[in-house]
Design an enzyme around this catalytic site. Sequence first.
Site, short mmCIF file in Angstrom:
data_model
loop_
_atom_site.label_atom_id
_atom_site.label_comp_id
_atom_site.label_asym_id
_atom_site.label_seq_id
_atom_site.Cartn_x
_atom_site.Cartn_y
_atom_site.Cartn_z
N ASN A 61 0.77 -1.25 -0.04
CA ASN A 61 0.17 0.08 0.06
C ASN A 61 0.87 1.17 0.06
O ASN A 61 1.70 1.56 0.88
CB ASN A 61 -0.98 0.12 1.15
CG ASN A 61 -1.95 1.02 1.10
OD1 ASN A 61 -1.82 2.14 0.98
ND2 ASN A 61 -3.36 0.90 1.73
N ARG A 62 0.96 1.74 -1.22
CA ARG A 62 1.78 3.09 -1.29
C ARG A 62 1.46 4.23 -0.30
O ARG A 62 2.29 4.82 0.18
CB ARG A 62 1.69 3.50 -2.80
CG ARG A 62 1.89 2.88 -3.88
CD ARG A 62 3.30 1.81 -3.69
NE ARG A 62 4.58 2.66 -3.60
CZ ARG A 62 5.64 1.98 -3.49
NH1 ARG A 62 5.92 0.70 -3.50
NH2 ARG A 62 6.82 2.75 -3.55
N LYS A 63 0.17 4.14 -0.03
CA LYS A 63 -0.11 5.26 1.01
C LYS A 63 0.37 4.92 2.50
O LYS A 63 0.60 5.96 3.35
CB LYS A 63 -1.80 5.52 1.25
CG LYS A 63 -2.26 5.97 -0.25
CD LYS A 63 -4.00 6.26 -0.11
CE LYS A 63 -4.43 7.02 -1.42
NZ LYS A 63 -5.78 7.32 -1.22
N ASP B 25 -1.02 -4.09 11.31
CA ASP B 25 -2.40 -4.69 10.92
C ASP B 25 -3.31 -3.78 11.75
O ASP B 25 -3.33 -3.18 12.93
CB ASP B 25 -2.66 -6.00 11.96
CG ASP B 25 -3.72 -6.77 11.07
OD1 ASP B 25 -3.86 -6.84 9.98
OD2 ASP B 25 -4.71 -7.30 11.87
N SER B 26 -4.31 -3.33 10.74
CA SER B 26 -5.34 -2.28 11.30
C SER B 26 -6.84 -2.76 10.92
O SER B 26 -6.81 -3.35 9.97
CB SER B 26 -4.90 -1.03 10.87
OG SER B 26 -4.63 -0.83 9.47
N PHE C 82 -8.20 5.73 2.52
CA PHE C 82 -8.46 4.38 2.22
C PHE C 82 -9.13 3.57 2.97
O PHE C 82 -9.29 4.09 4.19
CB PHE C 82 -7.45 3.74 1.56
CG PHE C 82 -6.18 3.46 2.65
CD1 PHE C 82 -6.17 2.25 3.32
CD2 PHE C 82 -5.37 4.46 2.75
CE1 PHE C 82 -5.10 2.27 4.43
CE2 PHE C 82 -4.33 4.24 3.61
CZ PHE C 82 -4.37 3.32 4.69
N TYR D 95 -11.98 2.46 5.41
CA TYR D 95 -13.22 3.00 6.01
C TYR D 95 -13.10 4.16 6.34
O TYR D 95 -14.19 4.88 6.73
CB TYR D 95 -13.43 1.96 7.33
CG TYR D 95 -13.90 0.58 7.09
CD1 TYR D 95 -15.16 0.11 6.63
CD2 TYR D 95 -12.91 -0.31 7.13
CE1 TYR D 95 -15.41 -1.23 6.66
CE2 TYR D 95 -12.99 -1.67 7.04
CZ TYR D 95 -14.37 -1.96 6.83
OH TYR D 95 -14.81 -3.26 6.61
N LYS E 297 -4.35 13.66 9.28
CA LYS E 297 -4.63 12.51 9.38
C LYS E 297 -3.39 11.89 10.42
O LYS E 297 -3.48 11.14 11.39
CB LYS E 297 -4.86 11.67 8.30
CG LYS E 297 -5.26 10.31 8.89
CD LYS E 297 -5.58 9.43 7.30
CE LYS E 297 -5.66 7.97 7.76
NZ LYS E 297 -5.92 7.15 6.32
#
Length: 206
Positions: free
Chosen positions: A10-12, A73-74, A156, A158, A182
């Site tokens: 995931n690049r973000k 892990d989220s 991304f 939720y 964020k």
Amino acid sequence: MSKVLLASRNRKKLAELQRVVDAAGITGLQILGLDDVPEYPEEPEDGATFEENALIKARSGVRATGLPCLADDSGISVDALNGMPGVLSARWSGRHGDDHANNALLLAQLSDTPDERRGAAFVSACALVLPDGTETVVRGEWRGRVLRAERGPNGFGYDPLFAPDDEPAAGRSSAELTPEEKDSLSHRGKALAQLVPALRELAARG
């Protein structure tokens, strides 16, 4: 230059970790993603907790590459669903990583839930595992509530459905915040901030 592998494509997430490192003034640390190393078989994330799954990913990365490995892990824990989706967040709809389907299912499950009972928390567990066997696991939580429709183009998962309780967010969804806003508020930002001393030490080793 020290290297650390972030066990993600995931690049973000990679950009988020880079911003945390930069904000902490850490130099001499190169962050790699899974696309930057030879492909290796990833073990199933079958842990019962975010912490267990983060450790599975980080240990797997160290074994395969010999590099220090950081894994996250989220997911989202919804009060009215007794903490679910939890560790199943990414595959809640049955298809891993289908954000739109996951969000649509969550909205449907909460359709009759009044606003005052739509409390939720984003949870992130981050594990840093070193080749010498040292393991550091941290956890960050971000309280808020689930909206009734998606809002905002950023983020991304939720993010478009999550309205943080934090005052600086001022009623916006997580997907309406800037990346910098964020980082300063989010569950992953809070977890990664706790790893700054370990990352600084890693960078100092050269």
